[in-house]
Write an enzyme that holds these catalytic residues in place. Structure first.
Site, short mmCIF file in Angstrom:
data_model
loop_
_atom_site.label_atom_id
_atom_site.label_comp_id
_atom_site.label_asym_id
_atom_site.label_seq_id
_atom_site.Cartn_x
_atom_site.Cartn_y
_atom_site.Cartn_z
N ASN A 10 0.80 -1.23 0.00
CA ASN A 10 0.00 0.00 0.00
C ASN A 10 0.83 1.28 0.00
O ASN A 10 0.29 2.38 -0.13
CB ASN A 10 -0.99 0.02 1.19
CG ASN A 10 -1.91 -1.18 1.18
OD1 ASN A 10 -2.58 -1.43 0.18
ND2 ASN A 10 -1.91 -1.97 2.24
N ARG A 17 -3.06 8.19 -0.08
CA ARG A 17 -3.71 7.34 0.91
C ARG A 17 -3.63 7.99 2.30
O ARG A 17 -2.53 8.29 2.77
CB ARG A 17 -2.95 6.02 0.92
CG ARG A 17 -3.18 5.14 2.11
CD ARG A 17 -2.00 4.16 2.26
NE ARG A 17 -2.28 3.18 3.29
CZ ARG A 17 -1.34 2.51 3.95
NH1 ARG A 17 -0.07 2.72 3.69
NH2 ARG A 17 -1.67 1.66 4.87
N TYR A 22 -0.27 9.67 6.75
CA TYR A 22 0.98 9.33 6.08
C TYR A 22 1.64 10.50 5.33
O TYR A 22 2.73 10.34 4.79
CB TYR A 22 0.74 8.15 5.12
CG TYR A 22 0.32 6.90 5.85
CD1 TYR A 22 1.16 6.29 6.77
CD2 TYR A 22 -0.94 6.34 5.65
CE1 TYR A 22 0.76 5.16 7.47
CE2 TYR A 22 -1.34 5.20 6.34
CZ TYR A 22 -0.49 4.62 7.25
OH TYR A 22 -0.87 3.50 7.94
N ASN A 73 10.39 -0.23 5.09
CA ASN A 73 9.09 0.04 5.72
C ASN A 73 8.22 -1.17 5.37
O ASN A 73 7.69 -1.25 4.26
CB ASN A 73 8.46 1.33 5.21
CG ASN A 73 7.16 1.64 5.94
OD1 ASN A 73 6.58 0.77 6.59
ND2 ASN A 73 6.70 2.88 5.83
N ALA A 76 2.12 -3.12 6.73
CA ALA A 76 1.29 -4.05 7.53
C ALA A 76 2.01 -5.37 7.84
O ALA A 76 1.71 -6.02 8.84
CB ALA A 76 -0.02 -4.32 6.81
N ASP A 86 12.19 -13.85 9.15
CA ASP A 86 13.16 -14.92 8.85
C ASP A 86 14.06 -14.54 7.69
O ASP A 86 15.27 -14.81 7.72
CB ASP A 86 12.42 -16.23 8.54
CG ASP A 86 11.83 -16.89 9.78
OD1 ASP A 86 12.18 -16.47 10.91
OD2 ASP A 86 11.03 -17.83 9.63
N GLU A 97 14.45 -0.06 10.20
CA GLU A 97 12.99 -0.14 10.03
C GLU A 97 12.40 1.26 10.15
O GLU A 97 12.68 1.96 11.12
CB GLU A 97 12.41 -1.07 11.11
CG GLU A 97 10.90 -1.20 11.06
CD GLU A 97 10.36 -2.13 12.16
OE1 GLU A 97 11.18 -2.72 12.92
OE2 GLU A 97 9.13 -2.24 12.27
N HIS A 99 8.84 3.65 9.88
CA HIS A 99 7.38 3.83 9.76
C HIS A 99 7.12 5.32 9.68
O HIS A 99 7.64 6.09 10.51
CB HIS A 99 6.64 3.25 10.96
CG HIS A 99 6.84 1.78 11.10
ND1 HIS A 99 6.16 0.87 10.33
CD2 HIS A 99 7.69 1.07 11.87
CE1 HIS A 99 6.57 -0.35 10.65
NE2 HIS A 99 7.49 -0.26 11.58
N SER A 101 4.25 6.82 10.26
CA SER A 101 3.42 7.21 11.41
C SER A 101 4.03 6.65 12.69
O SER A 101 4.84 5.71 12.66
CB SER A 101 1.99 6.67 11.23
OG SER A 101 1.99 5.25 11.24
C1 DQA Z 1 3.22 2.03 8.38
C2 DQA Z 1 2.43 1.65 9.65
C3 DQA Z 1 1.74 0.32 9.46
O1 DQA Z 1 1.02 -0.02 10.64
C4 DQA Z 1 0.75 0.37 8.31
O2 DQA Z 1 0.18 -0.89 8.09
C5 DQA Z 1 1.37 0.92 7.07
C6 DQA Z 1 2.36 1.99 7.14
C7 DQA Z 1 3.82 3.44 8.48
O3 DQA Z 1 4.68 3.75 7.66
O4 DQA Z 1 3.43 4.23 9.34
O5 DQA Z 1 0.98 0.53 5.96
O6 DQA Z 1 4.30 1.11 8.25
#
Ligand code: DQA
Length: 143
Positions: A10, A17, A22, A73, A76, A86, A97, A99, A101
């Site tokens: 996504n 979106r 975001y 990233n 979900a 894994d 990592e 995110h 948000s």
């Molecule tokens: C996300 C946070 C996830 O919970 C969500 O499913 C996303 C985007 C973020 O970048 O904030 O698709 O990884």
């Protein structure tokens, strides 16, 4: 240094979106900025966004031995995928990592990330800036 920028499901819809969560920046903007920023330091960024978990896993396997670090990233899949964890465990380089948000401020199901068990660093809640921060950290750590 070779960096793989891997974005999960996504995230191709970024900018469109749920912009209140975001942000307005598109994934193309983020990929362009990171590629240019890395080039200034003589590093290379390869970009992949996929909505298919198997494709992400195959790309992580292919990164073994040829990529120094992954900025991911997992979207979900962070909250669901032992398979992705894994695959990352089989990768020997650094893993950051990101995110957009602050997942910890959101629904409880977003509070746990399988990927965080492997990540060397986790950035959440800084929007698109988080990707830049991850790259700067990697460039700094490499230099
Ligand atoms: C996300 C946070 C996830 O919970 C969500 O499913 C996303 C985007 C973020 O970048 O904030 O698709 O990884």
């Amino acid at each position: 240094m070779n960096v793989l920028l891997l974005n999960g499901p996504n995230l191709n819809l970024l900018g469109d979106r749920e912009p209140e969560i975001y942000g307005a920046t598109t994934l193309a903007d983020i990929e362009r900025e990171l590629t240019a920023r890395a080039a200034e330091s003589g590093a290379r960024v390869e970009c992949l966004q996929t909505n298919h978990e198997g494709e992400a896993i195959d790309r992580i396997h292919a990164a073994r031995g040829s990529v120094d670090a992954i900025i991911i990233n997992p979207a979900a899949w962070s909250h669901t995928s032992v398979a992705l964890l894994d695959a990352l465990n089989a990768f020997e380089g650094r893993v950051m990592e990101v995110h957009l948000s602050n997942v910890h401020k959101r629904e409880a199901f977003r509070h746990h990330s399988y990927v965080s068990r492997r990540a060397d660093g986790v950035i959440a809640g800084l929007g698109a800036f988080g990707y830049r921060a991850a790259l700067d950290y990697l460039l700094d750590a490499a230099g």
